[in-house]
Write a protein that holds these residues in place. Structure first.
Motif, PDB file in Angstrom:
ATOM      1  N   GLU A 188     -52.379  24.503   2.808  1.00 48.36           N
ATOM      2  CA  GLU A 188     -51.225  23.454   3.366  1.00 48.36           C
ATOM      3  C   GLU A 188     -51.731  23.253   4.961  1.00 48.36           C
ATOM      4  N   SER A 189     -51.130  21.903   5.388  1.00 54.50           N
ATOM      5  CA  SER A 189     -51.554  21.614   6.863  1.00 54.50           C
ATOM      6  C   SER A 189     -50.223  21.088   7.579  1.00 54.50           C
ATOM      7  N   ARG A 190     -49.487  21.586   8.136  1.00 54.22           N
ATOM      8  CA  ARG A 190     -48.382  21.390   8.919  1.00 54.22           C
ATOM      9  C   ARG A 190     -48.776  20.104   9.753  1.00 54.22           C
ATOM     10  N   GLN A 191     -49.900  20.399  10.382  1.00 52.55           N
ATOM     11  CA  GLN A 191     -50.497  19.369  11.486  1.00 52.55           C
ATOM     12  C   GLN A 191     -50.672  17.976  10.822  1.00 52.55           C
ATOM     13  N   VAL A 192     -51.036  17.940   9.582  1.00 53.03           N
ATOM     14  CA  VAL A 192     -51.395  16.854   8.784  1.00 53.03           C
ATOM     15  C   VAL A 192     -49.939  15.813   8.361  1.00 53.03           C
ATOM     16  N   ARG A 193     -49.145  17.014   7.673  1.00 52.36           N
ATOM     17  CA  ARG A 193     -47.912  16.679   7.460  1.00 52.36           C
ATOM     18  C   ARG A 193     -47.022  16.096   8.579  1.00 52.36           C
ATOM     19  N   LYS A 194     -47.177  16.581   9.718  1.00 50.79           N
ATOM     20  CA  LYS A 194     -46.341  16.139  11.013  1.00 50.79           C
ATOM     21  C   LYS A 194     -46.923  14.553  11.428  1.00 50.79           C
ATOM     22  N   ALA A 195     -48.312  14.577  11.242  1.00 52.10           N
ATOM     23  CA  ALA A 195     -49.056  13.376  11.610  1.00 52.10           C
ATOM     24  C   ALA A 195     -48.604  12.180  10.675  1.00 52.10           C
ATOM     25  N   ALA A 196     -48.617  12.455   9.389  1.00 56.27           N
ATOM     26  CA  ALA A 196     -48.206  11.644   8.505  1.00 56.27           C
ATOM     27  C   ALA A 196     -46.710  11.220   8.734  1.00 56.27           C
ATOM     28  N   GLU A 197     -45.865  12.173   8.822  1.00 52.35           N
ATOM     29  CA  GLU A 197     -44.395  11.633   9.101  1.00 52.35           C
ATOM     30  C   GLU A 197     -44.170  11.034  10.132  1.00 52.35           C
ATOM     31  N   THR A 198     -45.210  11.017  11.423  1.00 53.39           N
ATOM     32  CA  THR A 198     -45.095  10.265  12.462  1.00 53.39           C
ATOM     33  C   THR A 198     -45.332   8.774  12.305  1.00 53.39           C
ATOM     34  N   VAL A 199     -46.554   8.722  11.530  1.00 56.90           N
ATOM     35  CA  VAL A 199     -47.113   7.355  11.242  1.00 56.90           C
ATOM     36  C   VAL A 199     -45.901   6.731  10.242  1.00 56.90           C
ATOM     37  N   ALA A 200     -45.416   7.571   9.196  1.00 57.73           N
ATOM     38  CA  ALA A 200     -44.298   6.931   8.462  1.00 57.73           C
ATOM     39  C   ALA A 200     -43.263   6.564   9.184  1.00 57.73           C
ATOM     40  N   LEU A 201     -42.813   7.139  10.188  1.00 56.38           N
ATOM     41  CA  LEU A 201     -41.582   6.745  11.111  1.00 56.38           C
ATOM     42  C   LEU A 201     -41.918   5.609  11.854  1.00 56.38           C
ATOM     43  N   ALA A 202     -43.197   5.496  12.409  1.00 53.87           N
ATOM     44  CA  ALA A 202     -43.554   4.403  13.202  1.00 53.87           C
ATOM     45  C   ALA A 202     -43.741   3.074  12.129  1.00 53.87           C
ATOM     46  N   GLY A 203     -44.108   3.174  10.906  1.00 51.39           N
ATOM     47  CA  GLY A 203     -43.977   2.157  10.003  1.00 51.39           C
ATOM     48  C   GLY A 203     -42.468   1.651   9.785  1.00 51.39           C
ATOM     49  N   VAL A 204     -41.574   2.736   9.601  1.00 57.51           N
ATOM     50  CA  VAL A 204     -40.126   2.181   9.568  1.00 57.51           C
ATOM     51  C   VAL A 204     -39.738   1.610  10.471  1.00 57.51           C
ATOM     52  N   ALA A 205     -40.048   2.020  11.867  1.00 57.13           N
ATOM     53  CA  ALA A 205     -39.656   1.600  13.213  1.00 57.13           C
ATOM     54  C   ALA A 205     -40.078   0.212  13.249  1.00 57.13           C
ATOM     55  N   ALA A 206     -41.286  -0.115  12.838  1.00 57.22           N
ATOM     56  CA  ALA A 206     -41.896  -1.361  13.108  1.00 57.22           C
ATOM     57  C   ALA A 206     -41.462  -2.407  11.963  1.00 57.22           C
TER      58      ALA A 206
END
Length: 167
Positions: free
Chosen positions: A128-146
């Protein structure tokens, strides 16, 4: 010696998180000042995780090195935070399996098989990689915001066009 964020000594089987300028590197503490970690094969001892080469490599090698050589001038800490989610395997099993993998070349993928995946696999038997999960969540949130910005812009621009057409 590089300072730890906390004044703790690692115990056998602990996960070590090393804070690089742009990412975190992960390793398993195997005792006597040594760690086992997944690193790009092309770089020598002590420099194996100091560059972003690991991001573009498609292969990595399991290495056993002195903690201080790998840490360099970076901060580090013991990070067994997944103990809340998973049961840690016995320390002797973690060390035996990690050390048995030293020298092996493994497929490397930032998203599915990075140094954190390797370290958590050794400690918990689950990669498991929390680092990757956090990055994916950030990208997803940025997409939603856009999408929201585009939607709101369209709503207001569309409303102005309708008002002009009515005039």
């Amino acid at each position: 010696m590089a300072p730890t964020l906390y004044d703790e000594k690692p115990e056998v089987g602990d996960l070590i998180e090393i804070f690089r300028p742009t990412y975190q590197h992960w390793a398993v503490y195997v005792g006597d000042g040594f760690i086992v970690h997944l690193a790009p094969p092309s770089e020598g001892p002590g420099s194996s995780t100091n560059s972003m080469m690991s991001v573009v490599a498609d292969k990595a090698v399991v290495k056993k090195e002195e903690l201080w050589d790998v840490v360099g001038n970076n901060q580090w800490k013991i990070n067994n935070s997944l103990d809340e989610k998973y049961k840690s395997r016995p320390a002797h099993v973690i060390v035996r399996e990690a050390c048995a993998m030293v020298g092996e070349e493994l497929p490397y993928c930032v998203f599915r098989g990075n140094c954190e995946h390797f370290a958590t696999e050794m400690r918990y038997g689950k990669a498991e990689s929390r680092q990757v999960r956090k990055a994916a969540e950030t990208v997803a949130l940025a997409g939603v915001a856009a999408a929201l910005v585009v939607g709101i812009s369209y709503f207001f621009v569309g409303s102005k066009k309708e008002n002009k057409n009515k005039e």
